[in-house]
Scaffold this motif. Structure first.
Motif, PDB file in Angstrom:
ATOM      1  N   LEU A 329      61.169  17.679  44.141  1.00  0.00           N
ATOM      2  CA  LEU A 329      62.095  16.599  44.477  1.00  0.00           C
ATOM      3  C   LEU A 329      61.471  15.266  44.072  1.00  0.00           C
ATOM      4  CD1 LEU A 329      64.766  15.802  45.845  1.00  0.00           C
ATOM      5  CD2 LEU A 329      63.522  15.636  48.007  1.00  0.00           C
ATOM      6  N   PRO A 330      62.089  14.524  43.162  1.00  0.00           N
ATOM      7  CA  PRO A 330      61.521  13.243  42.714  1.00  0.00           C
ATOM      8  C   PRO A 330      61.227  12.299  43.867  1.00  0.00           C
ATOM      9  CG  PRO A 330      63.399  13.869  41.358  1.00  0.00           C
ATOM     10  CD  PRO A 330      63.369  14.833  42.503  1.00  0.00           C
ATOM     11  N   PHE A 331      60.066  11.640  43.801  1.00  0.00           N
ATOM     12  CA  PHE A 331      59.595  10.653  44.775  1.00  0.00           C
ATOM     13  C   PHE A 331      59.114  11.279  46.085  1.00  0.00           C
ATOM     14  CE2 PHE A 331      63.052   8.490  42.383  1.00  0.00           C
ATOM     15  CZ  PHE A 331      62.285   7.566  41.698  1.00  0.00           C
ATOM     16  N   PHE A 332      59.441  12.530  46.353  1.00  0.00           N
ATOM     17  CA  PHE A 332      59.112  13.154  47.628  1.00  0.00           C
ATOM     18  C   PHE A 332      58.038  14.234  47.490  1.00  0.00           C
ATOM     19  CE2 PHE A 332      62.970  11.063  48.647  1.00  0.00           C
ATOM     20  CZ  PHE A 332      63.085  10.973  50.039  1.00  0.00           C
ATOM     21  N   SER A 333      58.161  15.099  46.506  1.00  0.00           N
ATOM     22  CA  SER A 333      57.249  16.236  46.372  1.00  0.00           C
ATOM     23  C   SER A 333      55.859  15.793  45.956  1.00  0.00           C
ATOM     24  CB  SER A 333      57.799  17.237  45.346  1.00  0.00           C
ATOM     25  OG  SER A 333      58.999  17.815  45.812  1.00  0.00           O
ATOM     26  N   TYR A 334      54.862  16.515  46.452  1.00  0.00           N
ATOM     27  CA  TYR A 334      53.473  16.227  46.096  1.00  0.00           C
ATOM     28  C   TYR A 334      53.235  16.589  44.635  1.00  0.00           C
ATOM     29  CZ  TYR A 334      48.373  16.601  45.976  1.00  0.00           C
ATOM     30  OH  TYR A 334      47.053  16.456  45.653  1.00  0.00           O
ATOM     31  N   GLY A 335      52.572  15.705  43.923  1.00  0.00           N
ATOM     32  CA  GLY A 335      52.250  15.933  42.519  1.00  0.00           C
ATOM     33  C   GLY A 335      51.947  14.609  41.847  1.00  0.00           C
ATOM     34  N   GLY A 336      50.671  14.347  41.621  1.00  0.00           N
ATOM     35  CA  GLY A 336      50.251  13.040  41.132  1.00  0.00           C
ATOM     36  C   GLY A 336      50.751  12.697  39.754  1.00  0.00           C
ATOM     37  N   THR A 337      50.507  13.586  38.785  1.00  0.00           N
ATOM     38  CA  THR A 337      50.904  13.253  37.414  1.00  0.00           C
ATOM     39  C   THR A 337      52.425  13.212  37.270  1.00  0.00           C
ATOM     40  OG1 THR A 337      50.631  15.604  36.846  1.00  0.00           O
ATOM     41  CG2 THR A 337      48.803  14.135  36.346  1.00  0.00           C
ATOM     42  N   ALA A 338      53.117  14.077  38.030  1.00  0.00           N
ATOM     43  CA  ALA A 338      54.579  14.052  37.991  1.00  0.00           C
ATOM     44  C   ALA A 338      55.095  12.711  38.501  1.00  0.00           C
ATOM     45  CB  ALA A 338      55.145  15.199  38.828  1.00  0.00           C
ATOM     46  N   LEU A 339      54.465  12.190  39.558  1.00  0.00           N
ATOM     47  CA  LEU A 339      54.878  10.902  40.108  1.00  0.00           C
ATOM     48  C   LEU A 339      54.557   9.767  39.141  1.00  0.00           C
ATOM     49  CD1 LEU A 339      56.073   9.374  42.509  1.00  0.00           C
ATOM     50  CD2 LEU A 339      53.773   9.221  43.482  1.00  0.00           C
ATOM     51  N   LEU A 340      53.393   9.827  38.504  1.00  0.00           N
ATOM     52  CA  LEU A 340      53.031   8.812  37.507  1.00  0.00           C
ATOM     53  C   LEU A 340      54.042   8.780  36.362  1.00  0.00           C
ATOM     54  CD1 LEU A 340      49.144   8.956  37.050  1.00  0.00           C
ATOM     55  CD2 LEU A 340      50.509   6.970  37.710  1.00  0.00           C
ATOM     56  N   MET A 341      54.369   9.971  35.840  1.00  0.00           N
ATOM     57  CA  MET A 341      55.333  10.058  34.747  1.00  0.00           C
ATOM     58  C   MET A 341      56.694   9.528  35.198  1.00  0.00           C
ATOM     59  SD  MET A 341      54.232  11.141  31.804  1.00  0.00           S
ATOM     60  CE  MET A 341      55.827  11.541  31.106  1.00  0.00           C
ATOM     61  N   LEU A 342      57.114   9.926  36.393  1.00  0.00           N
ATOM     62  CA  LEU A 342      58.417   9.507  36.901  1.00  0.00           C
ATOM     63  C   LEU A 342      58.499   7.989  37.029  1.00  0.00           C
ATOM     64  CD1 LEU A 342      61.172  10.099  38.223  1.00  0.00           C
ATOM     65  CD2 LEU A 342      59.975  10.340  40.399  1.00  0.00           C
ATOM     66  N   MET A 343      57.474   7.380  37.607  1.00  0.00           N
ATOM     67  CA  MET A 343      57.492   5.932  37.785  1.00  0.00           C
ATOM     68  C   MET A 343      57.428   5.206  36.445  1.00  0.00           C
ATOM     69  SD  MET A 343      57.887   5.478  40.984  1.00  0.00           S
ATOM     70  CE  MET A 343      57.502   3.744  41.200  1.00  0.00           C
ATOM     71  N   GLY A 344      56.640   5.750  35.526  1.00  0.00           N
ATOM     72  CA  GLY A 344      56.597   5.163  34.193  1.00  0.00           C
ATOM     73  C   GLY A 344      57.959   5.228  33.519  1.00  0.00           C
ATOM     74  N   GLU A 345      58.650   6.352  33.684  1.00  0.00           N
ATOM     75  CA  GLU A 345      59.987   6.503  33.100  1.00  0.00           C
ATOM     76  C   GLU A 345      60.988   5.537  33.729  1.00  0.00           C
ATOM     77  OE1 GLU A 345      59.363  11.265  32.113  1.00  0.00           O
ATOM     78  OE2 GLU A 345      60.576  10.617  33.810  1.00  0.00           O
ATOM     79  N   MET A 346      60.855   5.309  35.034  1.00  0.00           N
ATOM     80  CA  MET A 346      61.726   4.322  35.675  1.00  0.00           C
ATOM     81  C   MET A 346      61.444   2.924  35.121  1.00  0.00           C
ATOM     82  SD  MET A 346      63.673   6.134  37.589  1.00  0.00           S
ATOM     83  CE  MET A 346      63.532   7.232  36.155  1.00  0.00           C
TER      84      MET A 346
END
Length: 361
Positions: A329-346
């Motif tokens: 789940l974006p922004f909620f699930s644990y996962g550092g690189t996934a969160l970094l990529m997601l925020m960069g994409e935003m």
């Protein structure tokens, strides 16, 4: 500004719920209740920095490196296949024992960027098979084929859907989607009817249809998730007061964090979070509509759709609306690189808004 506020709001709520959902599991297995949230906070801070940095970079920068980015993502998808398996799959590359990252996260971004570039460059010939179908099918075939070998069912589904969305919005003839959909249904039916063709997917389908048939095995996670959501009722049991997170529900810090959201915040709180995701997607599409060129429009649609698709599929899995596919789940699930990529994409979406030909977001 609206898009930025929604991103930061979802990130903040996500961090709070991740900590609430994970601290019991973290204490039991790592003797540190802050094990997950402390790491996620580091990546969240880095992600916010990456988002603001990307927002000031002209998004056409990514267009110039569309092909090299895809080449790197394919190379990483090949490399990961030769690394030791983790939990029976090969999805992660370990970086100096500090953190793991999934090449599939880069592959999603690479597909969106490259497809947007290809359609923007050949939009006058996009109705033809040579320019509108063949190159996209080849690229999706290679990327998805490598993801299947990991195996990474959720990543495969997301890449296929994201590629299809960008192609459809970009003007590819709809008849090809109808033919592809019909072929996919036939192949899926064959795979389901013939035992052993895709055992990984077939076991997920069986437990989805009747999770109580194997309540201590394949159906255990789904059953515990439904118990958590059902226990939340209308208003929830309160933040921090979940019972299912005390080692009953597996993956509370990752794929099934929304079940704890439903338990602690109830139907009302869960609905508000879904509305926030819907508003984020809507604002992303508004930004896409105001983009000053075709590449920016397609890039914003693809990146926004990624968030919407992941949120929809994750919540559908947690509520047993669809089979378990392991989508975070974006922004909620644990996962550092996934969160970094997601925020960069935003941040890239914000860059498209910043360069909008109409109104700045």
């Amino acid at each position: 500004m609206t898009f930025l506020v929604l991103v930061l709001s979802l990130l903040t709520v996500g961090l709070v719920m991740l900590f609430s959902a994970s601290y019991a599991y973290a204490y039991y297995y790592f003797d540190n209740s802050f094990y997950f949230i402390s790491r996620q906070l580091v990546f969240a801070v880095g992600g916010v920095a990456a988002m603001f940095a990307a927002s000031f970079v002209d998004y056409h920068f990514f267009q110039r490196f569309a092909l090299p980015l895809m080449g790197i993502s394919i190379l990483l998808l090949i490399v990961v296949l030769f690394l030791p398996a983790q939990s029976g799959v090969r999805r992660w590359i370990n970086v100096m024992d500090i953190f793991n990252f999934q090449p599939s996260e880069i592959a999603k971004f690479a597909v969106i960027v490259l497809f947007s570039h290809m359609i923007a460059t050949n939009h006058k010939r996009i109705k033809s098979f040579k320019y509108g179908i063949l190159p996209f099918v080849v690229i999706l075939g290679v990327v998805c084929g490598l993801l299947v070998l990991e195996p990474h069912l959720s990543g495969t589904i997301l890449v296929l859907l994201l590629g299809a969305i960008v192609m459809l919005v970009g003007g590819v003839d709809i008849k090809w989607f109808l033919l592809a959909g019909a072929a996919a249904l036939v192949l899926l039916g064959i795979a389901i009817m013939i035992p052993g063709v895709i055992p990984y997917a077939q076991s997920r389908l069986t437990s989805w249809l009747d999770p109580f048939a194997d309540p201590l095995g394949q159906g255990f996670q789904t059953i515990q998730s439904l118990y958590a959501i059902g226990s939340g009722g209308l208003l929830g049991v309160g933040i921090g007061k979940s019972r299912q997170k005390y080692l009953y529900l597996p993956e509370v810090q990752n794929d099934f964090v929304f079940a704890i959201v439903g338990e602690e915040l109830g139907f009302v709180g869960a609905t508000l979070i879904i509305i926030m995701f819907a508003l984020l997607v809507w604002r992303g599409f508004v930004i896409a509509a105001r983009a000053k060129d075709r590449f920016g429009m397609l890039l914003a649609v693809g990146l926004t759709s990624q968030v919407g698709l992941q949120a929809f599929l994750n919540i559908a899995v947690v509520t047993n609306t669809i089979p378990n596919t392991g989508i975070s789940l974006p922004f909620f699930s644990y996962g550092g690189t996934a969160l970094l990529m997601l925020m960069g994409e935003m941040g890239v979406v914000l860059s498209i808004s910043r360069h909008s030909a109409v109104v700045k977001e």
